[in-house]
Scaffold this motif. Structure first.
Motif, mmCIF file in Angstrom:
data_model
loop_
_atom_site.group_PDB
_atom_site.id
_atom_site.type_symbol
_atom_site.label_atom_id
_atom_site.label_comp_id
_atom_site.label_asym_id
_atom_site.label_seq_id
_atom_site.Cartn_x
_atom_site.Cartn_y
_atom_site.Cartn_z
ATOM 1 N N ILE A 74 -14.005 -12.064 20.069
ATOM 2 C CA ILE A 74 -13.955 -11.233 18.868
ATOM 3 C C ILE A 74 -14.661 -9.899 19.129
ATOM 4 O O ILE A 74 -14.171 -8.836 18.751
ATOM 5 N N VAL A 75 -15.800 -9.945 19.806
ATOM 6 C CA VAL A 75 -16.525 -8.715 20.140
ATOM 7 C C VAL A 75 -15.676 -7.846 21.061
ATOM 8 O O VAL A 75 -15.590 -6.627 20.882
ATOM 9 N N LYS A 76 -15.019 -8.442 22.061
ATOM 10 C CA LYS A 76 -14.144 -7.681 22.965
ATOM 11 C C LYS A 76 -13.005 -7.025 22.197
ATOM 12 O O LYS A 76 -12.654 -5.876 22.441
ATOM 13 N N GLN A 77 -12.419 -7.766 21.254
ATOM 14 C CA GLN A 77 -11.322 -7.224 20.441
ATOM 15 C C GLN A 77 -11.816 -6.047 19.611
ATOM 16 O O GLN A 77 -11.149 -5.027 19.516
ATOM 17 N N ALA A 78 -12.990 -6.185 19.017
ATOM 18 C CA ALA A 78 -13.561 -5.094 18.213
ATOM 19 C C ALA A 78 -13.831 -3.872 19.085
ATOM 20 O O ALA A 78 -13.536 -2.738 18.690
ATOM 21 N N ARG A 83 -4.027 -18.963 13.874
ATOM 22 C CA ARG A 83 -3.767 -20.268 14.491
ATOM 23 C C ARG A 83 -5.017 -20.870 15.116
ATOM 24 O O ARG A 83 -5.195 -22.082 15.135
ATOM 25 N N ARG A 84 -5.840 -19.985 15.710
ATOM 26 C CA ARG A 84 -7.030 -20.486 16.392
ATOM 27 C C ARG A 84 -8.041 -19.352 16.451
ATOM 28 O O ARG A 84 -7.786 -18.303 17.028
ATOM 29 N N LEU A 85 -9.187 -19.583 15.874
ATOM 30 C CA LEU A 85 -10.252 -18.579 15.901
ATOM 31 C C LEU A 85 -10.856 -18.559 17.301
ATOM 32 O O LEU A 85 -11.256 -19.594 17.824
ATOM 33 N N PRO A 86 -10.884 -17.391 17.932
ATOM 34 C CA PRO A 86 -11.427 -17.329 19.290
ATOM 35 C C PRO A 86 -12.942 -17.425 19.296
ATOM 36 O O PRO A 86 -13.599 -17.323 18.264
ATOM 37 N N LYS A 87 -13.465 -17.567 20.496
ATOM 38 C CA LYS A 87 -14.919 -17.605 20.665
ATOM 39 C C LYS A 87 -15.493 -16.237 20.286
ATOM 40 O O LYS A 87 -14.820 -15.219 20.411
ATOM 41 N N MET A 135 -5.107 1.111 4.776
ATOM 42 C CA MET A 135 -5.273 0.838 6.203
ATOM 43 C C MET A 135 -6.333 -0.237 6.454
ATOM 44 O O MET A 135 -6.195 -1.042 7.376
ATOM 45 N N ALA A 136 -7.381 -0.291 5.649
ATOM 46 C CA ALA A 136 -8.366 -1.371 5.770
ATOM 47 C C ALA A 136 -7.695 -2.702 5.493
ATOM 48 O O ALA A 136 -7.920 -3.692 6.208
ATOM 49 N N ASN A 137 -6.853 -2.740 4.462
ATOM 50 C CA ASN A 137 -6.103 -3.961 4.171
ATOM 51 C C ASN A 137 -5.174 -4.320 5.327
ATOM 52 O O ASN A 137 -5.024 -5.494 5.673
ATOM 53 N N GLN A 138 -4.551 -3.322 5.920
ATOM 54 C CA GLN A 138 -3.661 -3.594 7.054
ATOM 55 C C GLN A 138 -4.446 -4.183 8.215
ATOM 56 O O GLN A 138 -3.971 -5.075 8.912
ATOM 57 N N GLY A 139 -5.666 -3.704 8.412
ATOM 58 C CA GLY A 139 -6.517 -4.279 9.454
ATOM 59 C C GLY A 139 -6.796 -5.749 9.204
ATOM 60 O O GLY A 139 -6.765 -6.574 10.131
ATOM 61 N N MET A 140 -7.053 -6.110 7.954
ATOM 62 C CA MET A 140 -7.267 -7.522 7.607
ATOM 63 C C MET A 140 -6.008 -8.331 7.875
ATOM 64 O O MET A 140 -6.070 -9.443 8.398
ATOM 65 N N CYS A 141 -4.866 -7.767 7.521
ATOM 66 C CA CYS A 141 -3.579 -8.424 7.766
ATOM 67 C C CYS A 141 -3.393 -8.673 9.260
ATOM 68 O O CYS A 141 -3.007 -9.764 9.682
ATOM 69 N N ASP A 142 -3.657 -7.648 10.062
ATOM 70 C CA ASP A 142 -3.465 -7.767 11.512
ATOM 71 C C ASP A 142 -4.411 -8.805 12.117
ATOM 72 O O ASP A 142 -4.007 -9.576 12.997
ATOM 73 N N LEU A 143 -5.660 -8.823 11.661
ATOM 74 C CA LEU A 143 -6.605 -9.817 12.167
ATOM 75 C C LEU A 143 -6.172 -11.226 11.786
ATOM 76 O O LEU A 143 -6.263 -12.161 12.589
ATOM 77 N N TYR A 144 -5.717 -11.402 10.555
ATOM 78 C CA TYR A 144 -5.233 -12.711 10.132
ATOM 79 C C TYR A 144 -4.078 -13.151 11.024
ATOM 80 O O TYR A 144 -4.037 -14.291 11.491
#
Length: 190
Positions: free
Chosen positions: A170-174, A162-166, A148-157
């Protein structure tokens, strides 16, 4: 056609895909059923955890339908998938995924997203089934947590490739992730 090194195939696997692609030229890619082949009987807690779901992503198991389907929101797992070669090249292939035991990309999941973004049709071919061998090592809480940790990395990727957000986004997403998943994390811990 793609698969994993821990899968065995039904005798009609290749034929089922060939016939489906011939019969449906509009089909861009396809997947089929993936059934578990347990190397040892699974522990009761795991059977309960898996429930009666038709898809269990942590072991790449799926058998959602009994009949052929063609969908713009279809899916497949890398253990049992087929895609037209020219389309695979046109879409840029697979994004990087596994680096040893750690996932840093989204592999076939990213390919599914590329197909969906373009509204291309993904088939489900019930005659093209494979057996995914599940070792005793995978039937542990520690394996599932790592998976599941790996799946989290997959989902974040997938989300940010395409574009790293501000940083504030990222804090809001977390924070959103923590709020939506906190209950299941606590239940899993206890």
């Amino acid at each position: 056609l793609f698969t994993d090194d821990d899968a065995t195939f039904d005798r009609g696997w290749l034929r089922a895909y060939a016939e489906a692609f011939d019969a449906h030229p509009e089909m861009a890619a396809a997947g089929g059923p993936v059934r578990a082949f347990w190397d040892a009987p699974p522990p009761p807690w795991l059977v309960t955890f898996m429930g009666d779901e038709k898809t269990f992503g942590m072991f790449s198991l799926m058998e959602p339908f009994n009949e052929f389907r063609l969908m713009s929101d279809g899916m497949f797992f890398g253990v049992n998938m087929a895609i037209r070669r020219n389309l695979l090249i046109k879409l840029g292939g697979f994004n990087p995924e596994a680096f040893g035991d750690t996932w840093l990309g989204d592999g076939e999941t990213g390919l599914v997203y590329k197909l969906r973004d373009k509204r291309l049709l993904i088939g489900y071919v019930p005659g093209a089934f494979v057996y995914h061998h599940i070792s005793s090592k995978r039937m542990t809480v520690s394996y599932l947590a790592h998976r599941m940790a790996n799946q989290g990395m997959c989902d974040l990727y997938s989300q940010f490739q395409r574009r790293l957000p501000k940083p504030v986004l990222i804090v809001k997403q977390a924070a959103r992730l923590i709020l939506t998943e906190a209950g299941s994390w606590l239940r899993a811990y206890w």
